[in-house]
Design an enzyme around this catalytic site. Structure first.
Site, PDB file in Angstrom:
ATOM      1  N   LYS A 187      35.136  45.928  42.276  1.00 44.01           N
ATOM      2  CA  LYS A 187      34.679  44.527  42.343  1.00 44.01           C
ATOM      3  C   LYS A 187      33.162  44.451  42.343  1.00 44.01           C
ATOM      4  O   LYS A 187      32.483  45.087  43.153  1.00 44.01           O
ATOM      5  CB  LYS A 187      35.250  43.887  43.610  1.00 44.01           C
ATOM      6  CG  LYS A 187      35.032  42.394  43.747  1.00 44.01           C
ATOM      7  CD  LYS A 187      35.809  41.887  44.954  1.00 44.01           C
ATOM      8  CE  LYS A 187      35.703  40.391  45.138  1.00 44.01           C
ATOM      9  NZ  LYS A 187      36.530  39.927  46.285  1.00 44.01           N
TER      10      LYS A 187
ATOM     11  N   CYS B 237      38.978  38.361  42.310  1.00 42.25           N
ATOM     12  CA  CYS B 237      38.660  37.199  43.147  1.00 42.25           C
ATOM     13  C   CYS B 237      37.270  36.613  42.877  1.00 42.25           C
ATOM     14  O   CYS B 237      37.090  35.920  41.891  1.00 42.25           O
ATOM     15  CB  CYS B 237      38.856  37.549  44.619  1.00 42.25           C
ATOM     16  SG  CYS B 237      39.120  36.082  45.661  1.00 42.25           S
TER      17      CYS B 237
ATOM     18  N   GLU C  64      45.239  40.077  45.369  1.00 45.83           N
ATOM     19  CA  GLU C  64      44.208  40.999  45.846  1.00 45.83           C
ATOM     20  C   GLU C  64      44.598  41.597  47.199  1.00 45.83           C
ATOM     21  O   GLU C  64      45.077  40.891  48.084  1.00 45.83           O
ATOM     22  CB  GLU C  64      42.881  40.238  45.976  1.00 45.83           C
ATOM     23  CG  GLU C  64      41.708  41.050  46.464  1.00 45.83           C
ATOM     24  CD  GLU C  64      40.461  40.205  46.699  1.00 45.83           C
ATOM     25  OE1 GLU C  64      39.367  40.781  46.765  1.00 45.83           O
ATOM     26  OE2 GLU C  64      40.587  38.964  46.833  1.00 45.83           O
TER      27      GLU C  64
END
Length: 287
Positions: A118, A155, A45
């Site tokens: 995200k 993540c 990431e």
């Protein structure tokens, strides 16, 4: 017709340097993974620089760029086309007045398939992402690439079973997670590495498909990243992994037809009961 293998590579390295050094390092490792036969290669990431969301600094917004003119994305498009590989690339996206933690999936011909923003944004000591990133508005997405259908989370998304199941229901054959995770500044004795891996192994088992995660390593300011990037199979068995401080790549190849038959045989998707799952989308407990 027999499907081509699902060949996944993961990249792990330290990323505390300037952008050019980091991107060059990641590019070299992508090339190594491709030489080892990987066709879908997962990188960490926000790999262009140090993990800047450790603190709130308005100057860090200068690191963002729009998708259509992002220099690293363009460089990775050329690399994907040269090597014939699929690259889900993490980047800091500026879109108008909004900023996102995003991944763009680049197909093996260099074409941009689209971006995922995200969805779950953490906020805590050392991981102050809510200061920088608007919660994603794309929904969970699956990319039908030349080398297989992949769902990509980022993540903190990897801790949520709803995200994994959503991607599986859209036809993913594997779940991929670019990652930046390590120590907890307010709890120095806490080590989340085992739980971090275990929750993703659970996604693999519950959705009957491989899972791959790529993390960074090294100490950056107040955080020490614990690496431990891995690929597990549809049963949750570890197929390949890297250590806590090991720079390098790992690759695994799966038989896509065998994976498809395995998923069908277990019946997880046949036996789902969406009519009973109202509580999963309710903010408050139902009566």
């Amino acid at each position: 017709m027999t499907a081509s293998p699902l060949s996944i590579g993961i990249v792990q390295c330290a990323l505390g340097d300037a952008r050019e050094a980091n991107v060059t390092r990641v590019e070299g490792l992508i090339r190594e993974a491709a030489l080892r036969g990987a066709k879908i290669i997962v990188t960490p990431e926000l790999f262009e620089g140090p993990y800047f969301p450790q603190t709130e600094d308005e100057h860090a917004f200068d690191l963002a760029a729009p998708l259509d003119s992002h220099p690293t994305v363009g460089r990775m498009q050329a690399l994907a086309e040269e090597l014939g590989v699929v690259l889900p690339i993490s980047f800091f996206e500026r879109a108008g007045q909004a900023y996102y933690n995003s991944v763009v999936t680049i197909d093996a011909d260099g074409k941009l398939l689209g971006a995922y923003r995200k969805s779950h944004i953490p906020d805590g000591p050392g991981y102050e992402e809510k200061f920088y990133f608007r919660p994603g508005d794309t929904g969970f997405r699956v990319w039908n690439t030349r080398h297989g259908n992949v769902g990509v989370g980022i993540c903190w998304d990897q801790w949520f079973p709803e995200a994994a199941r959503s991607m599986a229901l859209q036809g993913a054959e594997a779940l991929l997670y670019p990652t930046a995770i390590g120590s907890e500044p307010d709890a120095p004795d806490e080590d989340s590495q085992a739980a971090w891996r275990r929750v993703m192994v659970g996604h693999a088992v519950a959705n009957a498909m491989p899972v791959a995660a790529a993390n960074r390593i090294g100490a950056e300011a107040g955080l020490t990243f614990y690496g431990s990037s891995f690929v597990c199979d549809q049963r949750g068995d570890l197929c390949a992994g890297l250590g806590r401080d090991e720079e390098g790549v790992a690759t695994v190849s799966f038989d896509r037809d065998a994976l498809r038959r395995y998923r069908a045989n277990w019946g997880f998707f046949r036996d789902r009961r969406p009519d009973l799952y109202e509580r999963l989308v309710a903010d408050e407990p139902l009566e």
